[in-house]
Design a protein around this motif. Structure first.
Motif, PDB file in Angstrom:
ATOM      1  N   GLU A 520     -45.866  34.719  27.318  1.00  0.00           N
ATOM      2  CA  GLU A 520     -44.431  34.844  27.565  1.00  0.00           C
ATOM      3  C   GLU A 520     -43.665  34.910  26.250  1.00  0.00           C
ATOM      4  OE1 GLU A 520     -40.530  34.797  28.587  1.00  0.00           O
ATOM      5  OE2 GLU A 520     -41.379  33.268  27.260  1.00  0.00           O
ATOM      6  N   ALA A 521     -44.056  34.089  25.257  1.00  0.00           N
ATOM      7  CA  ALA A 521     -43.334  34.052  23.992  1.00  0.00           C
ATOM      8  C   ALA A 521     -43.420  35.385  23.256  1.00  0.00           C
ATOM      9  CB  ALA A 521     -43.876  32.926  23.116  1.00  0.00           C
ATOM     10  N   ILE A 522     -44.616  35.979  23.211  1.00  0.00           N
ATOM     11  CA  ILE A 522     -44.788  37.234  22.479  1.00  0.00           C
ATOM     12  C   ILE A 522     -44.089  38.377  23.194  1.00  0.00           C
ATOM     13  CG2 ILE A 522     -46.499  38.932  21.709  1.00  0.00           C
ATOM     14  CD1 ILE A 522     -48.411  36.648  21.165  1.00  0.00           C
ATOM     15  N   SER A 523     -44.096  38.371  24.515  1.00  0.00           N
ATOM     16  CA  SER A 523     -43.540  39.488  25.276  1.00  0.00           C
ATOM     17  C   SER A 523     -42.032  39.369  25.492  1.00  0.00           C
ATOM     18  CB  SER A 523     -44.242  39.596  26.635  1.00  0.00           C
ATOM     19  OG  SER A 523     -43.979  38.453  27.417  1.00  0.00           O
ATOM     20  N   SER A 524     -41.410  38.291  24.980  1.00  0.00           N
ATOM     21  CA  SER A 524     -39.973  38.097  25.148  1.00  0.00           C
ATOM     22  C   SER A 524     -39.248  38.201  23.817  1.00  0.00           C
ATOM     23  CB  SER A 524     -39.697  36.722  25.765  1.00  0.00           C
ATOM     24  OG  SER A 524     -40.238  36.637  27.052  1.00  0.00           O
ATOM     25  N   HIS A 525     -37.946  38.458  23.870  1.00  0.00           N
ATOM     26  CA  HIS A 525     -37.120  38.493  22.669  1.00  0.00           C
ATOM     27  C   HIS A 525     -36.952  37.089  22.102  1.00  0.00           C
ATOM     28  CE1 HIS A 525     -36.118  42.676  23.252  1.00  0.00           C
ATOM     29  NE2 HIS A 525     -35.645  42.436  24.480  1.00  0.00           N
ATOM     30  N   ARG A 529     -36.439  38.078  16.147  1.00  0.00           N
ATOM     31  CA  ARG A 529     -37.176  39.325  16.306  1.00  0.00           C
ATOM     32  C   ARG A 529     -37.012  39.827  17.720  1.00  0.00           C
ATOM     33  NH1 ARG A 529     -40.843  38.334  19.940  1.00  0.00           N
ATOM     34  NH2 ARG A 529     -42.169  36.472  19.886  1.00  0.00           N
ATOM     35  N   PRO A 530     -37.142  41.148  17.926  1.00  0.00           N
ATOM     36  CA  PRO A 530     -37.164  41.676  19.289  1.00  0.00           C
ATOM     37  C   PRO A 530     -38.530  41.427  19.922  1.00  0.00           C
ATOM     38  CG  PRO A 530     -37.489  43.440  17.718  1.00  0.00           C
ATOM     39  CD  PRO A 530     -37.195  42.213  16.901  1.00  0.00           C
ATOM     40  N   SER A 531     -38.646  41.680  21.207  1.00  0.00           N
ATOM     41  CA  SER A 531     -39.916  41.506  21.898  1.00  0.00           C
ATOM     42  C   SER A 531     -41.011  42.362  21.262  1.00  0.00           C
ATOM     43  CB  SER A 531     -39.774  41.892  23.367  1.00  0.00           C
ATOM     44  OG  SER A 531     -41.021  42.013  23.974  1.00  0.00           O
ATOM     45  N   LEU A 532     -42.203  41.767  21.151  1.00  0.00           N
ATOM     46  CA  LEU A 532     -43.351  42.521  20.629  1.00  0.00           C
ATOM     47  C   LEU A 532     -44.058  43.297  21.734  1.00  0.00           C
ATOM     48  CD1 LEU A 532     -44.841  39.831  18.213  1.00  0.00           C
ATOM     49  CD2 LEU A 532     -43.270  41.714  17.678  1.00  0.00           C
ATOM     50  N   GLY A 533     -43.681  43.071  22.962  1.00  0.00           N
ATOM     51  CA  GLY A 533     -44.254  43.826  24.072  1.00  0.00           C
ATOM     52  C   GLY A 533     -45.431  43.123  24.729  1.00  0.00           C
ATOM     53  N   MET A 534     -45.660  43.480  25.992  1.00  0.00           N
ATOM     54  CA  MET A 534     -46.748  42.867  26.747  1.00  0.00           C
ATOM     55  C   MET A 534     -48.110  43.222  26.178  1.00  0.00           C
ATOM     56  SD  MET A 534     -47.661  40.862  29.086  1.00  0.00           S
ATOM     57  CE  MET A 534     -46.164  40.587  30.008  1.00  0.00           C
ATOM     58  N   ASN A 535     -48.280  44.457  25.690  1.00  0.00           N
ATOM     59  CA  ASN A 535     -49.581  44.834  25.120  1.00  0.00           C
ATOM     60  C   ASN A 535     -49.944  43.943  23.946  1.00  0.00           C
ATOM     61  OD1 ASN A 535     -50.399  46.922  26.833  1.00  0.00           O
ATOM     62  ND2 ASN A 535     -49.001  48.370  25.861  1.00  0.00           N
ATOM     63  N   ALA A 536     -48.955  43.641  23.101  1.00  0.00           N
ATOM     64  CA  ALA A 536     -49.209  42.763  21.953  1.00  0.00           C
ATOM     65  C   ALA A 536     -49.579  41.366  22.427  1.00  0.00           C
ATOM     66  CB  ALA A 536     -47.980  42.716  21.045  1.00  0.00           C
ATOM     67  N   ALA A 537     -48.907  40.889  23.486  1.00  0.00           N
ATOM     68  CA  ALA A 537     -49.207  39.561  24.014  1.00  0.00           C
ATOM     69  C   ALA A 537     -50.634  39.503  24.541  1.00  0.00           C
ATOM     70  CB  ALA A 537     -48.214  39.202  25.120  1.00  0.00           C
ATOM     71  N   LEU A 538     -51.037  40.524  25.301  1.00  0.00           N
ATOM     72  CA  LEU A 538     -52.393  40.526  25.856  1.00  0.00           C
ATOM     73  C   LEU A 538     -53.433  40.695  24.761  1.00  0.00           C
ATOM     74  CD1 LEU A 538     -51.892  42.659  29.100  1.00  0.00           C
ATOM     75  CD2 LEU A 538     -51.711  40.191  28.776  1.00  0.00           C
ATOM     76  N   GLU A 539     -53.099  41.466  23.727  1.00  0.00           N
ATOM     77  CA  GLU A 539     -54.039  41.639  22.617  1.00  0.00           C
ATOM     78  C   GLU A 539     -54.264  40.319  21.897  1.00  0.00           C
ATOM     79  OE1 GLU A 539     -56.737  43.827  20.439  1.00  0.00           O
ATOM     80  OE2 GLU A 539     -55.597  44.375  22.237  1.00  0.00           O
ATOM     81  N   GLU A 540     -53.191  39.523  21.758  1.00  0.00           N
ATOM     82  CA  GLU A 540     -53.308  38.229  21.092  1.00  0.00           C
ATOM     83  C   GLU A 540     -54.275  37.303  21.854  1.00  0.00           C
ATOM     84  OE1 GLU A 540     -53.013  34.604  19.123  1.00  0.00           O
ATOM     85  OE2 GLU A 540     -52.657  36.647  18.456  1.00  0.00           O
TER      86      GLU A 540
END
Length: 586
Positions: A520-525, A529-540
């Protein structure tokens, strides 16, 4: 003539009682002191040996744990060995807390001995007991041939260097470090305990034998008196018969006036006897209840609800308790009753019927309904209280408003995917809503700062799990909510904060909460910083799977996101259309 015959009969009777009694005493003495007492003593020694074996195995496992931490790179070998020695050196057990553990190596050196610092880190190859047994070679032989085993020798008694006594130790070699781990028991202590047991046993046995002897003498005397009172007994029997008849009448009166309906039925459940209480309970007389069954009093629209259960209870031919039905009284009023019964069998084992009790539980059912309503109200109040606390925390950090709710939604979905119980999921739900409650005590300018935090500011932010724990620890939840909140930034490899916990030290619910929080933290603003997106969150979480993040939780999260089983719009502020395809989600 009659007197002689009676005297002869008395002597014969006395012998018939005395001989078996004396034989019983003789057999008891043989069994106790030749069979059972030695067995008890041997069993006691065996238990003591098993105790020191289990204690040594436990300490050996502790050494192995530090060795595993060495292999994982968490500790160097000297650090691991030092920590192991410090921990083991403080361990004590026994009634006086003076029994200890010692460690030697194959050099040979004595590495640890709490009561003999004079030989620690010194060569022990030449140390002998008073019987000229070289201790090290005794230990070495056992370790090299068997790996584990018992050794006998003489050593100082616990912390008294002036008292030497026989000792038996259990030792086990730890091959990776070349150590020998052991602890032992002092045979003098064992023999003293055995002597105490034997003395108590002898005292008890003597008392029992004395009682048996007195009872035998008493039985002989009473038997001799029996014939003298035989005639009196015949007279009293008639008196007893009259008294029994009165007792039956009193019992019947009690039976018919008790507050419960007492009944008997045949094997088909038809009443063959009914106490008058049925009239107060259902409005029917005892005569009207005869040849009816429980189901005849059940309202027509409810018969299908109870019929199958009733038939199963009769066919089971076993006692049944707590069979609840709704019955219709003669005046049409409904009442809830509870049936309890036991089966009655004939001499050849055939079922004759049932004997049971039926009581009115209408008031109790109403009270239970009220209690359930009260519990539901309390639960609703708890839910609202927790949400209010979460809302208070979000008021301090309005930029991330809704974060705790979204983490709650994802964490509970992961928990359901992993098959956690409803009780566990409910606890996780409350922990997720409160996981950032600690931010309520942090400076608001740090929480909403539009640029990256400095190191000092970040360290202050990292205090929020501890603050959250301090806020929640005295609230008596049915789940470890405070501990879950405390651990929600801990990682499997120990790189998290604030306590650097590792896999086995972290609650399963906290592992799930961590994965949901990261996604939730990575995919939210965020303010900086702006949101890094859901793909970035799942990659993490995919990259940290099994390293920082709980692998089953990561897999469940990826599966849920890919299958769109979680409301993505509710999970972050990004439109689902902006996410693009979720690649390699599983």
């Amino acid at each position: 003539m009659l007197e002689n015959a009676m005297r002869k009969m008395f002597k014969t009777t006395s012998r018939r009682i005395a001989v078996p009694a004396l034989l019983t005493i003789f057999l008891y003495v043989i069994a106790m002191f030749i069979v059972f007492l030695p067995h008890i003593e041997q069993s006691f020694i065996s238990r003591k040996k098993e105790l020191i074996r289990e204690l040594t195995e436990t300490v050996w496992s502790l050494v192995e744990n530090y060795h595993e931490r060495e292999l994982s790179g968490e500790l160097t070998r000297p650090e691991a060995q030092k920590r192991a020695l410090l921990r083991i050196g403080t361990l004590r057990y026994g009634p006086e807390k003076k029994d200890y553990f010692w460690i030697a190596d194959m050099t040979p050196r004595m590495i640890l001995h709490p009561y003999r610092p004079d030989i620690v880190n010194k060569d022990i190859e030449e140390i002998q007991d008073s019987g000229f047994k070289t201790l090290y070679f005794s230990w070495k032989e056992v370790v090299e041939t068997k790996g584990v085993g018992y050794v006998d020798y003489q050593w100082q008694w616990k912390d008294d260097p002036n008292k030497m006594t026989d000792k038996q130790s259990y030792i086990k070699g730890f091959e990776p470090w070349g150590w020998i781990v052991g602890t032992g028991m002092y045979l003098s202590d064992i023999y003293a305990e055995i002597d105490a047991i034997r003395n108590r046993f002898i005292a008890i046995s003597t008392a029992i034998l004395g009682i048996v002897l007195m009872l035998s003498l008493y039985s002989i005397r009473q038997t001799m008196k029996a014939d003298r009172v035989l005639m009196r007994t015949l007279i009293e029997r008639n008196v007893l018969n009259i008294s029994l008849k009165k007792s039956k009448e009193r019992f019947r009166s009690l039976l018919e006036n008790t507050s419960d309906w007492i009944w008997e039925s045949d094997e088909k459940g038809q009443y063959t006897y009914s106490s008058p209480r049925v009239e107060a309970l259902l409005g029917f007389s005892s005569e009207e209840a005869i040849h009816k069954t429980i189901m005849d009093f059940v309202p027509i629209d409810l018969k299908n609800l109870y019929q199958k259960t009733f038939e199963n209870l009769l066919g089971g031919q076993k006692p049944f308790r707590g069979f609840e039905t709704t019955c219709q009284k003669k005046n049409g009023e409904n009442v809830v009753v509870e049936h309890n019964a036991v089966p009655v069998f004939s001499e050849n084992g055939g079922l004759l019927g049932y004997r049971g009790v039926t009581r009115d539980i209408t008031d109790r059912k109403k009270a239970m309904e009220e209690l359930k309503k009260s519990r539901d109200v309390l639960h609703a109040n708890l839910e609202e209280t927790v949400k209010s606390l979460a809302y208070a925390a979000e008021k301090r950090d309005p930029y991330t408003a809704g974060h705790q709710t979204r983490v709650d939604r994802l964490a509970c979905a992961i928990a359901r995917e992993l098959g956690l119980s409803d009780h566990q999921i409910e606890g996780l739900h409350f922990a997720a809503l409160l996981h950032d409650i600690g931010k309520i005590a942090l400076p608001s300018e740090f929480l909403s700062k539009p640029t990256m935090l400095s190191h000092e500011e970040h360290e202050i932010i990292k205090c929020h799990p501890q603050v959250g724990y301090d806020i929640l620890k005295n609230i008596h939840f049915p789940w470890p909510v405070a501990e879950m909140v405390y651990q929600h930034h801990e990682y499997l490899d120990g790189s998290g904060y604030p306590r650097n916990l590792t896999d086995k030290e972290i609650l399963l619910e906290s592992k799930i909460l961590t994965v949901a929080d990261v996604v939730e933290a990575i995919s939210s603003h965020r303010p900086y910083r702006p949101s890094l997106g859901m793909n970035a969150a799942l990659e993490e979480i995919r990259n940290g799977r099994g390293i920082r993040y709980h692998a089953p939780s990561v897999d469940a999260c990826l599966k849920l996101i890919k299958a769109e089983n979680v409301d993505l719009l509710g999970l972050s502020e990004i439109d689902k259309g902006e996410l693009g395809p979720i690649k390699n989600a599983t």
